[in-house]
Design an enzyme around this catalytic site. Structure first.
Site, PDB file in Angstrom:
ATOM      1  N   ILE A 137     -52.809  19.544 -21.982  1.00  0.00           N
ATOM      2  CA  ILE A 137     -53.781  18.839 -22.834  1.00  0.00           C
ATOM      3  C   ILE A 137     -53.140  17.593 -23.446  1.00  0.00           C
ATOM      4  O   ILE A 137     -53.816  16.818 -24.098  1.00  0.00           O
ATOM      5  CB  ILE A 137     -54.336  19.743 -23.973  1.00  0.00           C
ATOM      6  CG1 ILE A 137     -53.198  20.390 -24.756  1.00  0.00           C
ATOM      7  CG2 ILE A 137     -55.287  20.785 -23.408  1.00  0.00           C
ATOM      8  CD1 ILE A 137     -53.667  21.105 -26.013  1.00  0.00           C
ATOM      9  N   ASP A 142     -57.635  22.131 -20.175  1.00  0.00           N
ATOM     10  CA  ASP A 142     -57.591  22.898 -21.425  1.00  0.00           C
ATOM     11  C   ASP A 142     -57.928  24.339 -21.079  1.00  0.00           C
ATOM     12  O   ASP A 142     -59.076  24.659 -20.750  1.00  0.00           O
ATOM     13  CB  ASP A 142     -58.627  22.304 -22.395  1.00  0.00           C
ATOM     14  CG  ASP A 142     -58.655  23.076 -23.709  1.00  0.00           C
ATOM     15  OD1 ASP A 142     -57.883  24.046 -23.863  1.00  0.00           O
ATOM     16  OD2 ASP A 142     -59.471  22.708 -24.571  1.00  0.00           O
ATOM     17  N   TYR A 155     -46.182  36.464 -30.242  1.00  0.00           N
ATOM     18  CA  TYR A 155     -45.770  36.054 -28.888  1.00  0.00           C
ATOM     19  C   TYR A 155     -45.544  37.292 -28.011  1.00  0.00           C
ATOM     20  O   TYR A 155     -46.081  37.400 -26.906  1.00  0.00           O
ATOM     21  CB  TYR A 155     -44.494  35.229 -29.010  1.00  0.00           C
ATOM     22  CG  TYR A 155     -43.843  34.792 -27.722  1.00  0.00           C
ATOM     23  CD1 TYR A 155     -44.514  33.995 -26.809  1.00  0.00           C
ATOM     24  CD2 TYR A 155     -42.514  35.149 -27.443  1.00  0.00           C
ATOM     25  CE1 TYR A 155     -43.894  33.559 -25.645  1.00  0.00           C
ATOM     26  CE2 TYR A 155     -41.881  34.714 -26.295  1.00  0.00           C
ATOM     27  CZ  TYR A 155     -42.573  33.922 -25.399  1.00  0.00           C
ATOM     28  OH  TYR A 155     -41.953  33.503 -24.243  1.00  0.00           O
TER      29      TYR A 155
HETATM   30  C1  AKB Z   1     -38.336  32.308 -26.956  1.00  0.00           C
HETATM   31  O1  AKB Z   1     -37.187  32.292 -27.439  1.00  0.00           O
HETATM   32  O2  AKB Z   1     -39.358  32.484 -27.624  1.00  0.00           O
HETATM   33  C2  AKB Z   1     -38.459  32.165 -25.459  1.00  0.00           C
HETATM   34  C3  AKB Z   1     -38.384  33.497 -24.794  1.00  0.00           C
HETATM   35  C4  AKB Z   1     -37.112  34.223 -24.698  1.00  0.00           C
HETATM   36  O3  AKB Z   1     -39.378  33.992 -24.366  1.00  0.00           O
HETATM   37  N1  AKB Z   1     -37.429  31.310 -24.962  1.00  0.00           N
END
Ligand code: AKB
Length: 332
Positions: free
Chosen positions: A53, A70, A159
């Protein structure tokens, strides 16, 4: 959206001998440009479309096809796939671990809602789909030394949660709809010509820039923090190898891949062999340290080695020599 009701469409329009037509999402992150260059050498410049994007710098724009995409806009994604007759999709859009904690709602949108769009478009159009996962998909209750492919996964970052979700959704679409989903859990990836952004393993990239520029580096993790790492060339090769592996050789769809494990202290010792005056100091970032302390110390990638012949080329000494050489400052 029309997802097939059964797996009967599986491999209807793609055969392993066809030259793939590739789309890379999140193409201006740490890995996209390197992957595009790598795949273009193999499949031809015009067969690989980089997308993001953001507006690309001139040299990237002129190095091969680039398009606005996107992943939160399903119709935009579908239009690109249809108009360019895409057959392979590499989905690299994601907020990384540290930056995700600073913006949970954006991370949730990009990493989870975006993935849903990608899965749907891939299933509808019979794409082979690669989604990177990470050591961050494990958490404090996972075995950390070593961490096998199949074990408890209770990450404590958005994450990590989004990546476990991606692994499970991709595998679900594979078994439910026949989607050709392939996923590698990357360790920290170290690259010279592209910067990571907002990760916990970023120190292991920044240290080389700072060592060359000023001979000093302030590390945001404790000296003894051991994490799995890999040089970008190995990462790109692993990615292509798993995408090209015959489906029969894959006993699962999500694999750990690894090359080495080191601490900031180990890395410093190796840098000192090249730059004897190098100095490291420590100013620990509590968010990153807590994340790192919950992640694998050593990664067991024996299934990848057994199933599709994964073998890394770069250990710590080669990594350090290569990174310092890249900046033209190997002082030996
Ligand atoms: C992070 O540090 O968030 C990334 C990973 C290890 O997925 N580099």
């Amino acid at each position: 959206r029309q997802i097939p009701a059964d797996a009967s469409f599986h491999s209807a329009s793609f055969s392993g001998t066809d030259q793939p037509r590739v789309l890379i999402t999140g193409g201006l992150g740490q890995l996209g440009v390197g992957l595009a260059n790598f795949l273009r050498k193999r499949f031809g410049k015009d067969s690989v479309i980089l997308s993001d994007i953001r507006k690309p710098p001139d040299h990237i724009f002129h190095s091969g096809p680039f398009i606005y995409s996107d992943i939160l806009d399903y119709k935009n994604l579908r239009e690109i796939v249809v108009n360019n007759r895409i057959t392979w999709l590499f989905h690299y859009s994601a907020l990384l671990s540290a930056v995700g904690e600073a913006n949970v709602s954006l991370a949730r949108a990009v990493n989870i809602t975006g993935l849903h769009n990608v899965l749907d478009v891939a299933a509808e159009h019979n794409l082979r789909l690669f989604v990177p996962s990470t050591i961050g998909a494990f958490g404090p209750t996972s075995p950390r030394n070593p961490t096998p492919d199949l074990c408890v996964q209770r990450p404590r970052t958005i994450y990590g949660v989004s990546k476990v979700h991606a692994e499970l959704m991709g595998e679900y679409y594979h078994y439910r709809y026949g989607l050709d989903f392939r996923c590698l859990r990357y360790p920290g990836i170290i690259s010279a010509d592209s910067q990571p952004g907002g990760g916990t393993t970023d120190y292991a990239v920044q240290i080389f820039h700072d060592a060359i520029k000023s001979g000093k580096f302030e590390c945001n993790l404790k000296p003894s923090t051991r994490l799995p790492m890999m040089y970008i060339d190995d990462c790109l090769r692993a990615t292509l190898e798993v995408m090209e592996a015959p489906a029969e050789s894959l006993s699962m769809r999500t694999y750990n891949v690894n090359a080495m494990s080191f601490t900031p202290e180990d890395l410093t010792q190796e840098v000192l062999k090249h730059i004897p005056e190098f100095q490291i100091t420590y100013n620990v970032d509590s968010v990153r340290q807590a994340i790192a302390d919950s992640w694998p110390m050593n990664f067991d990638d024996s299934n990848a080695r057994k199933d599709w012949g994964w073998k890394h080329d770069f250990d710590l000494p080669e990594l350090v020599t290569t990174m310092l050489n890249f900046y033209g400052s190997d002082t030996r």
